[in-house]
Design a protein around this motif. Structure first.
Motif, PDB file in Angstrom:
ATOM      1  N   MET A   1       1.133  -0.763  -0.066  1.00  0.00           N
ATOM      2  CA  MET A   1       0.411  -0.306   0.331  1.00  0.00           C
ATOM      3  C   MET A   1       0.982   0.844  -0.045  1.00  0.00           C
ATOM      4  O   MET A   1       1.750   1.403   0.365  1.00  0.00           O
ATOM      5  CB  MET A   1      -1.350   0.267   1.586  1.00  0.00           C
ATOM      6  N   LYS A   2       0.294   2.095  -0.909  1.00  0.00           N
ATOM      7  CA  LYS A   2       1.018   3.575  -0.701  1.00  0.00           C
ATOM      8  C   LYS A   2       0.375   4.415  -0.934  1.00  0.00           C
ATOM      9  O   LYS A   2       0.924   6.193  -0.128  1.00  0.00           O
ATOM     10  CB  LYS A   2       1.991   3.218  -2.377  1.00  0.00           C
ATOM     11  N   ARG A   3      -0.907   4.382  -0.764  1.00  0.00           N
ATOM     12  CA  ARG A   3      -2.080   5.810  -0.781  1.00  0.00           C
ATOM     13  C   ARG A   3      -2.338   6.434   1.195  1.00  0.00           C
ATOM     14  O   ARG A   3      -2.788   5.363   1.195  1.00  0.00           O
ATOM     15  CB  ARG A   3      -3.212   5.766  -1.418  1.00  0.00           C
ATOM     16  N   GLY A   4      -2.534   7.703   0.648  1.00  0.00           N
ATOM     17  CA  GLY A   4      -2.133   7.962   1.784  1.00  0.00           C
ATOM     18  C   GLY A   4      -4.120   8.013   2.807  1.00  0.00           C
ATOM     19  O   GLY A   4      -4.227   7.611   3.565  1.00  0.00           O
ATOM     20  N   GLU A   5      -4.519   7.682   1.159  1.00  0.00           N
ATOM     21  CA  GLU A   5      -5.895   7.178   1.508  1.00  0.00           C
ATOM     22  C   GLU A   5      -6.449   6.086   2.475  1.00  0.00           C
ATOM     23  O   GLU A   5      -7.677   5.599   2.760  1.00  0.00           O
ATOM     24  CB  GLU A   5      -7.174   7.782   0.650  1.00  0.00           C
ATOM     25  N   ASP A   6      -5.682   4.480   1.969  1.00  0.00           N
ATOM     26  CA  ASP A   6      -5.903   4.010   2.606  1.00  0.00           C
ATOM     27  C   ASP A   6      -5.812   3.437   3.780  1.00  0.00           C
ATOM     28  O   ASP A   6      -5.898   2.804   4.788  1.00  0.00           O
ATOM     29  CB  ASP A   6      -4.614   2.642   1.676  1.00  0.00           C
ATOM     30  N   PHE A   7      -4.184   4.193   4.188  1.00  0.00           N
ATOM     31  CA  PHE A   7      -3.626   3.781   5.203  1.00  0.00           C
ATOM     32  C   PHE A   7      -4.620   4.843   6.195  1.00  0.00           C
ATOM     33  O   PHE A   7      -4.880   4.894   7.314  1.00  0.00           O
ATOM     34  CB  PHE A   7      -2.418   5.145   5.389  1.00  0.00           C
ATOM     35  N   ALA A   8      -4.913   6.331   5.696  1.00  0.00           N
ATOM     36  CA  ALA A   8      -6.269   6.956   6.375  1.00  0.00           C
ATOM     37  C   ALA A   8      -7.580   5.789   7.093  1.00  0.00           C
ATOM     38  O   ALA A   8      -8.242   6.135   7.911  1.00  0.00           O
ATOM     39  CB  ALA A   8      -6.655   8.429   6.401  1.00  0.00           C
ATOM     40  N   LEU A   9      -7.760   5.100   5.791  1.00  0.00           N
ATOM     41  CA  LEU A   9      -9.072   4.844   6.219  1.00  0.00           C
ATOM     42  C   LEU A   9      -8.967   3.592   7.330  1.00  0.00           C
ATOM     43  O   LEU A   9      -9.435   3.989   7.791  1.00  0.00           O
ATOM     44  CB  LEU A   9      -9.022   3.498   4.736  1.00  0.00           C
ATOM     45  N   SER A  84      -9.626  -6.004   2.558  1.00  0.00           N
ATOM     46  CA  SER A  84      -9.888  -5.486   4.166  1.00  0.00           C
ATOM     47  C   SER A  84      -8.158  -4.912   3.950  1.00  0.00           C
ATOM     48  O   SER A  84      -7.606  -4.777   3.137  1.00  0.00           O
ATOM     49  CB  SER A  84      -9.649  -6.821   5.108  1.00  0.00           C
ATOM     50  N   VAL A  85      -7.715  -4.260   4.763  1.00  0.00           N
ATOM     51  CA  VAL A  85      -6.876  -2.805   4.678  1.00  0.00           C
ATOM     52  C   VAL A  85      -6.187  -3.209   6.293  1.00  0.00           C
ATOM     53  O   VAL A  85      -6.791  -2.278   6.811  1.00  0.00           O
ATOM     54  CB  VAL A  85      -7.094  -1.368   4.036  1.00  0.00           C
ATOM     55  N   LEU A  86      -4.861  -3.320   6.294  1.00  0.00           N
ATOM     56  CA  LEU A  86      -4.271  -4.045   7.170  1.00  0.00           C
ATOM     57  C   LEU A  86      -2.752  -3.347   7.279  1.00  0.00           C
ATOM     58  O   LEU A  86      -2.268  -2.710   6.162  1.00  0.00           O
ATOM     59  CB  LEU A  86      -3.552  -4.992   7.398  1.00  0.00           C
ATOM     60  N   VAL A  87      -2.558  -1.533   8.267  1.00  0.00           N
ATOM     61  CA  VAL A  87      -1.437  -0.661   8.418  1.00  0.00           C
ATOM     62  C   VAL A  87      -1.036  -1.376   9.724  1.00  0.00           C
ATOM     63  O   VAL A  87      -1.775  -1.904  10.828  1.00  0.00           O
ATOM     64  CB  VAL A  87      -1.906   0.727   8.906  1.00  0.00           C
ATOM     65  N   VAL A  88       0.551  -2.097   9.780  1.00  0.00           N
ATOM     66  CA  VAL A  88       1.532  -2.324  11.018  1.00  0.00           C
ATOM     67  C   VAL A  88       1.986  -1.072  11.266  1.00  0.00           C
ATOM     68  O   VAL A  88       3.070  -0.745  10.766  1.00  0.00           O
ATOM     69  CB  VAL A  88       1.958  -3.684  10.850  1.00  0.00           C
ATOM     70  N   ARG A  89       1.627  -0.277  12.643  1.00  0.00           N
ATOM     71  CA  ARG A  89       2.370   0.738  12.828  1.00  0.00           C
ATOM     72  C   ARG A  89       3.520  -0.404  14.146  1.00  0.00           C
ATOM     73  O   ARG A  89       3.013  -0.625  15.459  1.00  0.00           O
ATOM     74  CB  ARG A  89       1.972   1.776  13.422  1.00  0.00           C
ATOM     75  N   ALA A  90       5.154  -0.233  13.807  1.00  0.00           N
ATOM     76  CA  ALA A  90       5.847  -0.483  14.596  1.00  0.00           C
ATOM     77  C   ALA A  90       6.244   0.465  15.828  1.00  0.00           C
ATOM     78  O   ALA A  90       6.222   1.848  16.044  1.00  0.00           O
ATOM     79  CB  ALA A  90       7.199  -0.590  13.731  1.00  0.00           C
ATOM     80  N   LEU A  91       6.946   0.541  17.564  1.00  0.00           N
ATOM     81  CA  LEU A  91       6.986   1.579  18.713  1.00  0.00           C
ATOM     82  C   LEU A  91       7.848   0.686  18.605  1.00  0.00           C
ATOM     83  O   LEU A  91       9.072  -0.234  17.445  1.00  0.00           O
ATOM     84  CB  LEU A  91       5.726   0.200  19.474  1.00  0.00           C
ATOM     85  N   PRO A  92       9.277   1.866  19.382  1.00  0.00           N
ATOM     86  CA  PRO A  92      10.467   1.673  19.771  1.00  0.00           C
ATOM     87  C   PRO A  92      10.998   0.348  20.090  1.00  0.00           C
ATOM     88  O   PRO A  92      11.767  -0.288  19.732  1.00  0.00           O
ATOM     89  CB  PRO A  92      10.424   2.877  20.294  1.00  0.00           C
ATOM     90  N   PRO A  93       9.901  -0.764  20.741  1.00  0.00           N
ATOM     91  CA  PRO A  93      10.366  -2.125  21.208  1.00  0.00           C
ATOM     92  C   PRO A  93      10.900  -2.828  20.085  1.00  0.00           C
ATOM     93  O   PRO A  93      11.686  -3.743  20.408  1.00  0.00           O
ATOM     94  CB  PRO A  93       9.886  -2.052  22.320  1.00  0.00           C
ATOM     95  N   ALA A  94       9.817  -2.303  19.032  1.00  0.00           N
ATOM     96  CA  ALA A  94      10.146  -3.780  18.010  1.00  0.00           C
ATOM     97  C   ALA A  94      11.773  -3.870  17.620  1.00  0.00           C
ATOM     98  O   ALA A  94      11.845  -4.843  16.728  1.00  0.00           O
ATOM     99  CB  ALA A  94       8.628  -3.465  16.768  1.00  0.00           C
ATOM    100  N   ALA A  95      12.467  -2.682  17.494  1.00  0.00           N
ATOM    101  CA  ALA A  95      13.960  -2.771  17.556  1.00  0.00           C
ATOM    102  C   ALA A  95      14.741  -3.859  17.856  1.00  0.00           C
ATOM    103  O   ALA A  95      15.588  -4.232  17.068  1.00  0.00           O
ATOM    104  CB  ALA A  95      14.754  -1.219  17.849  1.00  0.00           C
ATOM    105  N   ALA A  96      14.658  -4.390  19.582  1.00  0.00           N
ATOM    106  CA  ALA A  96      15.018  -4.900  19.380  1.00  0.00           C
ATOM    107  C   ALA A  96      14.406  -6.101  19.811  1.00  0.00           C
ATOM    108  O   ALA A  96      15.210  -7.394  20.621  1.00  0.00           O
ATOM    109  CB  ALA A  96      15.163  -4.383  20.750  1.00  0.00           C
ATOM    110  N   ALA A  97      12.893  -6.623  19.228  1.00  0.00           N
ATOM    111  CA  ALA A  97      12.442  -7.432  19.642  1.00  0.00           C
ATOM    112  C   ALA A  97      13.026  -8.744  18.903  1.00  0.00           C
ATOM    113  O   ALA A  97      13.321  -8.590  17.858  1.00  0.00           O
ATOM    114  CB  ALA A  97      11.182  -7.616  19.659  1.00  0.00           C
ATOM    115  N   ALA A  98      12.980 -10.216  19.403  1.00  0.00           N
ATOM    116  CA  ALA A  98      13.051 -11.340  18.561  1.00  0.00           C
ATOM    117  C   ALA A  98      12.078 -10.913  17.494  1.00  0.00           C
ATOM    118  O   ALA A  98      10.766 -10.737  17.797  1.00  0.00           O
ATOM    119  CB  ALA A  98      13.507 -12.076  19.220  1.00  0.00           C
TER     120      ALA A  98
END
Length: 117
Positions: A1-9, A84-98
Motif C-alpha cells: 500500500m502506498k496511498r495515504g487514503e488507504d492508510f487513513a481508512l 480489507s486494509v491492514l496497517v502495522v505501526r511499529a513501536l520503538p521496542p520492535a527494534a530490539a524484539a526477536a
C-alpha cells in the motif's frame, strides 16, 4: 500500500489493537467497521502497509524492522477478509524484539481484531 487514503481508512475508520512492539489497525467491510468516505475495493486480496517512525531508530534499524514485519504479514495476509486494509505501526521496542516476539504480538493483535492469527 502506498496511498495515504488507504492508510487513513485503516487508522481512522478501522479497529485497533496495540501490543508491546506494534499497533495493528484493520479496516474491513466484514468486521462492521464504518463506511469509508473514499472509494475502496471491497473485493480482491487484503492489503497491508507499514509505519515505522524515526522513534524506532536510525534508517538501518527502521528498514530491518520493516522487512521483518513485511515477512510476517505476508504469511498471514491470506487469513484476512478479502478487500480489507491492514496497517502495522511499529513501536520503538520492535527494534530490539526477536522475530518470535514480533510474530506473537502480530498474531495476538490480529486475533483481537477478528482477522484470525
Amino acid at each position: 500500500m502506498k496511498r495515504g487514503e488507504d492508510f487513513a481508512l485503516a487508522m481512522r475508520g478501522g479497529r485497533r489493537a496495540g501490543r508491546s512492539t506494534l499497533v495493528a489497525h484493520l479496516w474491513s467491510a466484514d468486521l462492521d467497521t464504518p463506511e469509508p468516505r473514499v472509494a475502496v475495493a471491497r473485493t480482491g486480496p487484503a492489503r497491508a502497509g507499514f509505519v515505522v517512525s524515526k522513534a524506532v531508530g536510525p534508517a538501518v534499524t527502521r528498514n530491518r524492522v520493516k522487512r521483518r514485519l513485511r515477512h510476517l504479514v505476508a504469511a498471514r495476509l491470506d487469513r484476512l477478509p478479502g478487500g480489507s486494509v491492514l496497517v502495522v505501526r511499529a513501536l520503538p521496542p520492535a527494534a530490539a524484539a526477536a522475530g518470535d516476539e514480533l510474530a506473537r504480538d502480530l498474531d495476538s493483535a490480529l486475533r483481537r481484531l477478528g482477522g484470525s492469527g
